[in-house]
Write a protein that holds these residues in place. Sequence first.
Motif, PDB file in Angstrom:
ATOM      1  N   PRO A 116      58.636  49.940  44.150  1.00 28.73           N
ATOM      2  CA  PRO A 116      57.873  48.919  45.114  1.00 28.73           C
ATOM      3  C   PRO A 116      57.220  48.171  43.896  1.00 28.73           C
ATOM      4  CG  PRO A 116      56.593  51.116  45.173  1.00 28.73           C
ATOM      5  CD  PRO A 116      58.279  51.151  44.437  1.00 28.73           C
ATOM      6  N   ALA A 117      56.693  46.954  44.334  1.00 32.49           N
ATOM      7  CA  ALA A 117      55.992  45.883  43.443  1.00 32.49           C
ATOM      8  C   ALA A 117      54.803  46.435  42.701  1.00 32.49           C
ATOM      9  CB  ALA A 117      55.536  44.701  44.362  1.00 32.49           C
ATOM     10  N   VAL A 118      54.221  47.417  43.161  1.00 22.30           N
ATOM     11  CA  VAL A 118      52.955  48.047  42.521  1.00 22.30           C
ATOM     12  C   VAL A 118      53.127  49.469  42.832  1.00 22.30           C
ATOM     13  CG1 VAL A 118      50.273  48.380  42.490  1.00 22.30           C
ATOM     14  CG2 VAL A 118      51.589  46.144  43.191  1.00 22.30           C
ATOM     15  N   GLY A 134      61.758  46.091  46.590  1.00 22.68           N
ATOM     16  CA  GLY A 134      60.376  45.842  45.714  1.00 22.68           C
ATOM     17  C   GLY A 134      59.332  45.149  46.153  1.00 22.68           C
ATOM     18  N   ALA A 135      59.273  45.262  47.483  1.00 18.52           N
ATOM     19  CA  ALA A 135      58.067  44.673  48.244  1.00 18.52           C
ATOM     20  C   ALA A 135      56.790  45.536  47.837  1.00 18.52           C
ATOM     21  CB  ALA A 135      58.195  44.298  49.588  1.00 18.52           C
ATOM     22  N   ASP A 136      55.673  44.923  48.014  1.00 20.29           N
ATOM     23  CA  ASP A 136      54.436  45.742  47.975  1.00 20.29           C
ATOM     24  C   ASP A 136      54.160  46.514  49.180  1.00 20.29           C
ATOM     25  OD1 ASP A 136      51.733  46.470  47.866  1.00 20.29           O
ATOM     26  OD2 ASP A 136      50.794  44.557  47.405  1.00 20.29           O
ATOM     27  N   ASP A 194      51.201  45.334  51.432  1.00 19.28           N
ATOM     28  CA  ASP A 194      51.295  44.001  51.639  1.00 19.28           C
ATOM     29  C   ASP A 194      50.610  44.233  53.106  1.00 19.28           C
ATOM     30  OD1 ASP A 194      51.984  41.159  51.675  1.00 19.28           O
ATOM     31  OD2 ASP A 194      53.090  41.619  53.532  1.00 19.28           O
TER      32      ASP A 194
END
Length: 213
Positions: free
Chosen positions: A80-82, A120-122, A125
């Motif tokens: 993931p992004a974070v 790879g999204a948050d 979100d």
Amino acid sequence: MNHITFCFDVVSPYAWLAFEQLPQALRGLSWRVDLRPVLLAALLKHHGQLGPAEMPGKREWTYRQVLWQARQLGVPLQLPAVHPFNPLPLLRLALACGSEGLVNRHVAETVLRHVWTSGGADANDPARLAELRQRLAPARDPDSDEVKAELRANTDAAIAAGVFGVPSFLTDTHLFWGLDGLPLLRARLEGDPWFDGPDWHTSAQRPAQQRPR
């Protein structure tokens, strides 16, 4: 029917890989699996530990290892992004869809995929969380005191049972930890007598030398 408790936190990539591999590990065996969300951060705090992604060097190795393992196992996984991130919204959403501290396989898979197969999204979100909540349509309010207490109770029960990390698998008498614990779990469920012998029971019964000051 005998049962296994699978303790997991969506923040752990190993929990995602183990979730995907568990059906194969149990193939041909008649065991019910109870899927129980717990808060990894509370387990680590109780035991005075840091998570692998909180330690420089080990953090990088963890990500490389899980990406390699996913590739070897044929399991989709994108970081993931974070990471690490706060998993509480996802854990509470999952529990709000279940009852008595347990969730079904569809809910567990959905929240885990939200984190680990998102391109790879948050994971946190707001728009993605709102869409996920709409899709799962929880019967209870994820932000209710009831659901929050359920997560705390799950985590407290895991600590009382000796759980120190995720994923963990609890049988009637034994605890197994990690993706690489699945072969041991399988052997135990098949009745391997080694797990009732001295190597299992006396392995921790030895003094530890004090660390130099």
